[in-house]
Design a protein around this motif. Structure first.
Motif, PDB file in Angstrom:
ATOM      1  N   GLY A  22      -5.406  23.287  -7.802  1.00 57.23           N
ATOM      2  CA  GLY A  22      -4.829  23.787  -6.375  1.00 57.23           C
ATOM      3  C   GLY A  22      -5.635  22.941  -5.391  1.00 57.23           C
ATOM      4  N   HIS A  23      -6.548  21.925  -5.582  1.00 59.49           N
ATOM      5  CA  HIS A  23      -7.089  21.092  -4.653  1.00 59.49           C
ATOM      6  C   HIS A  23      -6.266  20.044  -4.344  1.00 59.49           C
ATOM      7  N   SER A  24      -6.122  19.477  -3.257  1.00 55.59           N
ATOM      8  CA  SER A  24      -5.245  18.431  -2.755  1.00 55.59           C
ATOM      9  C   SER A  24      -5.995  17.350  -1.926  1.00 55.59           C
ATOM     10  N   PHE A  25      -5.687  16.170  -2.181  1.00 51.90           N
ATOM     11  CA  PHE A  25      -6.347  15.175  -1.772  1.00 51.90           C
ATOM     12  C   PHE A  25      -5.060  13.935  -1.548  1.00 51.90           C
ATOM     13  N   GLU A  26      -5.868  12.593  -1.022  1.00 51.14           N
ATOM     14  CA  GLU A  26      -4.933  11.691  -0.841  1.00 51.14           C
ATOM     15  C   GLU A  26      -5.432  10.389  -1.753  1.00 51.14           C
ATOM     16  N   GLY A  27      -4.246   9.669  -2.246  1.00 50.27           N
ATOM     17  CA  GLY A  27      -4.713   8.727  -2.916  1.00 50.27           C
ATOM     18  C   GLY A  27      -4.038   7.449  -2.315  1.00 50.27           C
ATOM     19  N   TRP A  28      -5.033   6.121  -2.595  1.00 44.73           N
ATOM     20  CA  TRP A  28      -4.430   5.184  -1.745  1.00 44.73           C
ATOM     21  C   TRP A  28      -4.262   3.971  -2.836  1.00 44.73           C
ATOM     22  N   TYR A  29      -3.000   3.289  -2.917  1.00 41.63           N
ATOM     23  CA  TYR A  29      -2.731   2.384  -3.974  1.00 41.63           C
ATOM     24  C   TYR A  29      -1.993   1.270  -3.581  1.00 41.63           C
ATOM     25  N   VAL A  55       4.223   1.406   8.759  1.00 42.06           N
ATOM     26  CA  VAL A  55       3.223   0.815   7.643  1.00 42.06           C
ATOM     27  C   VAL A  55       2.281   1.794   7.296  1.00 42.06           C
ATOM     28  N   PRO A  56       2.035   2.001   6.133  1.00 45.51           N
ATOM     29  CA  PRO A  56       1.509   3.006   5.460  1.00 45.51           C
ATOM     30  C   PRO A  56      -0.073   2.887   5.587  1.00 45.51           C
ATOM     31  N   ALA A  57      -0.886   3.896   6.111  1.00 47.37           N
ATOM     32  CA  ALA A  57      -2.246   3.699   6.099  1.00 47.37           C
ATOM     33  C   ALA A  57      -2.739   4.989   5.931  1.00 47.37           C
ATOM     34  N   TRP A  58      -4.104   5.284   5.968  1.00 43.61           N
ATOM     35  CA  TRP A  58      -4.785   6.491   5.810  1.00 43.61           C
ATOM     36  C   TRP A  58      -6.084   6.538   6.573  1.00 43.61           C
ATOM     37  N   SER A  59      -6.129   7.478   7.303  1.00 45.13           N
ATOM     38  CA  SER A  59      -7.593   7.700   7.933  1.00 45.13           C
ATOM     39  C   SER A  59      -8.605   8.318   7.208  1.00 45.13           C
ATOM     40  N   VAL A  60      -9.817   7.703   7.455  1.00 43.65           N
ATOM     41  CA  VAL A  60     -10.879   8.275   6.637  1.00 43.65           C
ATOM     42  C   VAL A  60     -11.441   9.396   7.245  1.00 43.65           C
ATOM     43  N   PRO A  61     -11.735  10.509   6.574  1.00 42.36           N
ATOM     44  CA  PRO A  61     -12.170  11.780   7.309  1.00 42.36           C
ATOM     45  C   PRO A  61     -13.255  11.177   8.247  1.00 42.36           C
ATOM     46  N   PRO A  62     -13.646  11.873   9.132  1.00 48.43           N
ATOM     47  CA  PRO A  62     -14.867  11.835  10.077  1.00 48.43           C
ATOM     48  C   PRO A  62     -15.867  12.511   9.026  1.00 48.43           C
ATOM     49  N   MET A 100       0.891  -1.202  -0.076  1.00 48.50           N
ATOM     50  CA  MET A 100      -0.133  -0.106  -0.072  1.00 48.50           C
ATOM     51  C   MET A 100       0.838   1.224  -0.234  1.00 48.50           C
ATOM     52  N   VAL A 101       0.456   2.121  -0.724  1.00 46.18           N
ATOM     53  CA  VAL A 101       1.260   3.525  -0.723  1.00 46.18           C
ATOM     54  C   VAL A 101       0.242   4.554  -0.608  1.00 46.18           C
ATOM     55  N   VAL A 102       0.310   5.544   0.164  1.00 46.25           N
ATOM     56  CA  VAL A 102      -0.536   6.675   0.143  1.00 46.25           C
ATOM     57  C   VAL A 102       0.322   7.916  -0.673  1.00 46.25           C
ATOM     58  N   TYR A 103      -0.542   8.591  -1.511  1.00 47.50           N
ATOM     59  CA  TYR A 103       0.082   9.776  -1.820  1.00 47.50           C
ATOM     60  C   TYR A 103      -0.738  10.940  -1.897  1.00 47.50           C
ATOM     61  N   ARG A 104      -0.058  12.092  -1.273  1.00 49.09           N
ATOM     62  CA  ARG A 104      -0.803  13.356  -1.433  1.00 49.09           C
ATOM     63  C   ARG A 104      -0.710  13.766  -2.820  1.00 49.09           C
ATOM     64  N   ILE A 105      -1.706  14.204  -3.542  1.00 49.01           N
ATOM     65  CA  ILE A 105      -1.997  14.413  -4.855  1.00 49.01           C
ATOM     66  C   ILE A 105      -2.891  15.956  -5.022  1.00 49.01           C
ATOM     67  N   SER A 106      -2.367  16.465  -5.899  1.00 55.13           N
ATOM     68  CA  SER A 106      -2.974  18.080  -6.122  1.00 55.13           C
ATOM     69  C   SER A 106      -3.430  17.893  -7.488  1.00 55.13           C
ATOM     70  N   ALA A 161     -14.694   0.661  -3.977  1.00 52.52           N
ATOM     71  CA  ALA A 161     -14.460  -0.225  -5.028  1.00 52.52           C
ATOM     72  C   ALA A 161     -12.954  -0.497  -5.065  1.00 52.52           C
ATOM     73  N   ASN A 162     -12.216  -0.163  -4.214  1.00 55.01           N
ATOM     74  CA  ASN A 162     -10.844  -0.471  -4.527  1.00 55.01           C
ATOM     75  C   ASN A 162     -10.169  -1.049  -3.387  1.00 55.01           C
ATOM     76  N   THR A 163     -10.953  -1.325  -2.190  1.00 53.02           N
ATOM     77  CA  THR A 163     -10.322  -1.895  -1.048  1.00 53.02           C
ATOM     78  C   THR A 163     -11.253  -3.072  -0.488  1.00 53.02           C
ATOM     79  N   GLU A 164     -10.419  -3.772   0.083  1.00 51.70           N
ATOM     80  CA  GLU A 164     -11.110  -4.928   0.699  1.00 51.70           C
ATOM     81  C   GLU A 164     -11.359  -4.621   2.256  1.00 51.70           C
ATOM     82  N   ASN A 165     -12.378  -4.945   2.709  1.00 54.93           N
ATOM     83  CA  ASN A 165     -12.885  -4.747   4.081  1.00 54.93           C
ATOM     84  C   ASN A 165     -12.295  -5.654   5.051  1.00 54.93           C
ATOM     85  N   VAL A 166     -11.346  -5.480   5.850  1.00 52.85           N
ATOM     86  CA  VAL A 166     -10.855  -6.548   6.725  1.00 52.85           C
ATOM     87  C   VAL A 166     -11.123  -6.122   8.276  1.00 52.85           C
ATOM     88  N   GLY A 167     -12.007  -5.239   8.379  1.00 57.28           N
ATOM     89  CA  GLY A 167     -12.443  -5.017   9.789  1.00 57.28           C
ATOM     90  C   GLY A 167     -11.528  -4.825  10.719  1.00 57.28           C
TER      91      GLY A 167
END
Ligand SMILES: [Zn+2]
Length: 137
Positions: free
Chosen positions: A11-18, A121-128, A1-7, A78-84
């Motif tokens: 000028g909008h920026s967001f995070e992608g998880w690959y 370990v790369p991971a990313w928090s889901v916005p509240p 898994m990799v997380v990128y900050r993408i813009s 669509a792109n991740t598996e839920n492992v709870g």
């Protein structure tokens, strides 16, 4: 898994998880990578900045932001598996190459998030406010 900050060019920026850097390049190269705010595919990535945190972030303020979150949510579902609650273990196994590299989502406690972060370990928090449909409680 990799997380990128993408813009994007706007000028909008967001995070992608690959699953991998290659997976990112494939998506971007095929023009499938879009800004979740304005929809442009003219985006670029910044150096990977993986993190996990459970602190609250500011709530989305505008309709555009809310739409962006919806699109991001669709993407994650669509792109991740839920492992709870297995998230910390599975994330570690993927990180250490013991399992096939893939996108996963799940839940961590604050302590688990800190431990993963310390291990790199790369991971990313889901916005509240972004409720994933099959969230485990
Ligand atoms: Zn944009």
């Amino acid at each position: 898994m990799v997380v990128y900050r993408i813009s994007c060019d706007e000028g909008h920026s967001f995070e992608g998880w690959y699953a991998s850097a290659e997976a990112f390049e494939r998506e971007a190269g095929a023009g499938h990578l879009e800004c979740p705010v304005c929809g442009t595919s003219s985006v670029r990535k910044h150096p990977a900045a993986p993190y996990v945190h459970t602190a609250s972030a500011p709530a989305p303020a505008t309709d555009a932001d809310r739409q962006g979150l919806e699109r991001l949510k669709t993407y994650i579902l669509a792109n991740t598996e839920n492992v709870g609650r297995e998230f910390p273990e599975v994330a570690r196994r993927i990180h250490y190459g013991e399992e096939k590299s893939r996108g996963i989502r799940g839940q961590v406690t604050r302590a688990e998030a800190e431990a993963l972060k310390e291990e790199g370990v790369p991971a990313w928090s889901v916005p509240p406010g972004m409720k994933l449909a099959d969230e485990v409680h």
